[in-house]
Design a protein around this motif. Sequence first.
Motif: not given
Length: 312
Positions: A29-30, A33, A65-66, A69-70, A81, A285, A289
């Motif tokens: 997932p990271m 991103i 990053t946040s 993610f959202r 993700l 990210p 990660r």
Amino acid sequence: MSEVSLASGLMEFAPGAIGGFCNVFVGHPMDLIKVRQQSVPMGGGGGASVSRTAVAAALASNTSTSAMFRNIIAQEGMSGLYRGLSSPLIAVTPAFAVNFWSFDVAKNFIIKQQQQNANSNEEVPVQLSIAQISLAGAFSGICLGGVIGPSERIKCLMQVDKQRYSGFFDCARQVYKEGGLASVFRGTGSAILRDVPGNAAYFGAYELFKRQLCVWEERDTPSTRAILLAGGMSGVANWIVAIPFDTIKSRIQTAPAGRYRNYVDVLRQTIQQEGFQALFRGLTPALLRAFPANAACLLGVESARTFFASIR
């Protein structure tokens, strides 16, 4: 080849493969991103293949990053993700097998050279220095980058353009149709440039932290806690060193054909248009990660090594 030789060969490659699977599953997932942050220049001026997607619009508006993610969860769901997961699972698992195997080959070569230089007729235990461990890691980076480059080309394209490809093999087919093997291997050289210093930092840091933790715990062999901590820190060290090279690789692999002449041109355009700090986009990210993914990876590797050693 005898069954014993085949089994022995598989045992040498299996720990790295198991570690690679753990790394990918925990860290994907990271990584998704990170690649999306790296692939679209600031201001939203990405390549033609990227600008067609909702991902590019989200990037242009907010690249934190946040926020990404959202946005991914809101637009693509939780499954978003893990977009492009098939590519690294298919390629990273055997690539990590080659990575750890080639590291062991290089390390054993250095040990043999030291024993020969000592003019000893008996094989004596040799503890390599951190510099020698890092040198063996740098060699393994050549092998890793060469093996993983084509799959990362496909993975990156799937991560930044979710509309265009139905899956790993569809993406591979389209990439090959676009420009043959040259298109499939685009960015492999930059993957090697990333993984040589990155792997030197990775294996050097892992050995350094592992030895120090053994001293602190007063143990001859590292505990599970020590392996997790040392593995996590090795991943952090890797990405601090490798992130500028990884940014160049991601841009080469996701840009339309002909946009960049070579690696130097990517570097020049990126710094000229966006500043030196653009080379470090995706670092947050990547670090988020790196620790859990590589803690899982090295624990998988060490556990597999212990298991196979017990049944040999």
